[in-house]
Enzyme design. Structure first.
Site, short mmCIF file in Angstrom:
data_model
loop_
_atom_site.label_atom_id
_atom_site.label_comp_id
_atom_site.label_asym_id
_atom_site.label_seq_id
_atom_site.Cartn_x
_atom_site.Cartn_y
_atom_site.Cartn_z
N ASP A 1 2.66 -5.86 8.18
CA ASP A 1 1.41 -5.09 8.11
C ASP A 1 0.28 -6.09 7.96
O ASP A 1 0.18 -6.81 6.96
CB ASP A 1 1.47 -4.14 6.91
CG ASP A 1 0.25 -3.23 6.80
OD1 ASP A 1 -0.85 -3.67 7.23
OD2 ASP A 1 0.38 -2.12 6.28
N PHE B 1 0.87 -1.18 0.00
CA PHE B 1 0.00 0.00 0.00
C PHE B 1 0.91 1.23 0.00
O PHE B 1 1.89 1.27 0.75
CB PHE B 1 -0.89 -0.03 1.24
CG PHE B 1 -1.95 1.04 1.26
CD1 PHE B 1 -3.07 0.93 0.45
CD2 PHE B 1 -1.82 2.16 2.06
CE1 PHE B 1 -4.04 1.91 0.46
CE2 PHE B 1 -2.79 3.14 2.08
CZ PHE B 1 -3.92 3.02 1.27
N ARG C 1 -12.61 -5.22 -6.73
CA ARG C 1 -12.15 -5.87 -5.50
C ARG C 1 -13.35 -6.20 -4.61
O ARG C 1 -14.17 -5.32 -4.32
CB ARG C 1 -11.18 -4.95 -4.76
CG ARG C 1 -10.33 -5.64 -3.73
CD ARG C 1 -9.33 -4.68 -3.12
NE ARG C 1 -9.98 -3.66 -2.31
CZ ARG C 1 -9.43 -3.04 -1.28
NH1 ARG C 1 -8.19 -3.32 -0.94
NH2 ARG C 1 -10.07 -2.13 -0.60
N TYR D 1 -10.44 -1.13 11.45
CA TYR D 1 -11.73 -0.76 10.85
C TYR D 1 -12.14 -1.65 9.68
O TYR D 1 -13.20 -1.45 9.10
CB TYR D 1 -11.72 0.70 10.40
CG TYR D 1 -10.51 1.13 9.59
CD1 TYR D 1 -10.39 0.81 8.25
CD2 TYR D 1 -9.50 1.86 10.19
CE1 TYR D 1 -9.30 1.20 7.52
CE2 TYR D 1 -8.39 2.26 9.47
CZ TYR D 1 -8.29 1.93 8.13
OH TYR D 1 -7.19 2.33 7.41
N LYS D 2 -11.33 -2.65 9.36
CA LYS D 2 -11.69 -3.57 8.29
C LYS D 2 -12.39 -4.80 8.89
O LYS D 2 -13.52 -4.71 9.33
CB LYS D 2 -10.45 -3.95 7.48
CG LYS D 2 -9.74 -2.76 6.82
CD LYS D 2 -8.54 -3.21 6.02
CE LYS D 2 -7.68 -2.04 5.55
NZ LYS D 2 -8.36 -1.13 4.62
#
Length: 394
Positions: free
Chosen positions: A195, A126, A369, A220-221
């Site tokens: 990560d 990312f 996605r 938050y995922k």
């Protein structure tokens, strides 16, 4: 009625996690974007209202002690720990993923020693991780080299100080081999920072088991902590006394209220603290983690693989051959909890899917996605999503 519809009904009937859907606020939308923002756990609004009205509104500053505000970063870290394969006392919650990546990477370089002058970073990471790695290299006077995870074993050497890797590729959903890569890094005397943003809460991680040095992740995922909920930092137990944070703050001081001009670091995971904890979002996260009570990560992983397998089966049945290309690995050992499909008009296709109640997301330039959160996504959701996708691609 199609074979896929009948199979979806059968799979839903056999789903041992199906009852967990009741723990979330859901509508008739097929929500396949939990790898960006998890759904709202149904009990969280009342818990947050109590924090605001009673703890803040009535108790006010007394809540630091009486409501447990002061101990929340480590207490909530211990709630996350079993979801990533860690014992209590390894994780502190606070700050953003980006800030924690910076803390972990600089601390890893400092622990590695002055004679190691090279950092390796996942070339497919990312973007923010790459930006931070570049900044950390400048700050510590190291050279930064970007390599793919597959290239890491061959790129390691006596100069390597630390390696920053993603457990799951955010774009393709590829799951990287954390045990093997961690062992390879350690064999060369370097430290590894993982990560976990796209793996925690979706599959087993095994931080303690595999001897991971440092790890960070968002909440938050798949952990459903809410937009902007605080991230976490994991420090292996035997490294905690050596963890030298580049962002020491009053909250990470051994005597935080002593107001000593010289920083003496706290013991344990509290070394990873910086400033005053963001209590409202922190306690919303704590409430959200209740949905994991009695839930096995192994069962979540099994359902995740079943959902993604079934989605690919349905996409194959409902779409014209060659219209989309799956860029997520087929092998379970190399797959996270998402499916990425490449098609030339992906951006417009996703807009039409969302308009029809199938919510995924688009990654530039041509990737659709779809994230599968086993706690609340069912097999009929998967069949419907693939069917609507087929209709929009026709």
């Amino acid at each position: 009625m199609s074979e896929q519809v009948l199979r979806a009904r059968k799979l839903d009937a056999e789903d041992e996690l199906a009852a967990l859907r009741e723990r979330f606020v859901l509508d008739d939308t097929v929500y396949l974007d939990g790898n960006s923002l998890g759904a709202l756990p149904a009990h969280v609004p009342d818990r947050v209202a109590d924090v605001v009205r009673r703890q803040w509104g009535e108790l006010r500053i007394r809540s630091w002690e009486e409501s447990g505000w002061w101990t929340a970063p480590e207490r909530i870290g211990d709630r996350i720990a079993p979801l990533v394969g860690a014992a209590p006392g390894r994780i502190v919650v606070g700050d953003s993923t980006s800030v924690n990546v910076f803390k972990a990477l600089v601390a890893a370089v400092r622990m590695a020693g002055e004679d190691r002058d090279e950092l390796l970073v996942d070339a497919t990471t990312f973007p923010t991780d790459g930006y931070i790695a570049e900044s950390a290299a400048r700050l510590t006077g190291r050279t930064l080299r970007a390599v793919t995870p597959a290239e890491v074993p061959g790129a390691l050497g006596d100069r390597t100080a630390a390696v920053l890797l993603n457990h799951v590729d955010y774009r393709t959903g590829r799951l990287h081999d954390l045990p093997a890569l961690t062992a390879a890094v350690h064999a060369h005397g370097a430290l590894v920072v993982w990560d976990l943003c796209h793996s925690a809460g979706a599959l087993p991680v095994g931080l303690d088991e595999h001897g991971v040095d440092l790890a960070v992740g968002c909440t938050y995922k798949y952990l459903n902590g809410g937009p902007g909920s605080p991230a976490y930092l994991y420090v292996r137990r035997d490294l905690q006394d050596r963890f030298d944070s580049p962002l020491p703050g009053w909250n990470s001081h051994a005597e935080p209220f002593g107001m000593d001009p010289v920083h003496t670091p706290a013991t344990g995971p509290a070394r990873g603290r910086v400033g005053t904890p963001d209590i409202l979002s922190l306690l919303a996260l704590e409430a959200a983690l209740d949905v994991w009570d009695g839930v096995s990560v192994a069962a979540v992983r099994a359902k995740s693989l079943a959902l993604t397998d079934f989605f690919l089966e349905c996409v194959g049945a409902y779409t014209e051959p060659g219209r989309v290309e799956c860029v997520t690995p087929e092998r379970h050992a190399e797959r996270g909890s998402q499916i990425a499909l490449r098609c030339p008009d992906a951006g417009e296709v996703m807009k039409r899917l969302i308009a029809r109640g199938v919510v995924g997301d688009f990654r530039h330039p041509d990737v659709l996605r779809f994230g599968f959160t086993p706690l609340y996504v069912g097999f009929r959701d998967v069949e419907r999503a693939a069917r609507v996708l087929g209709e929009e691609l026709a």
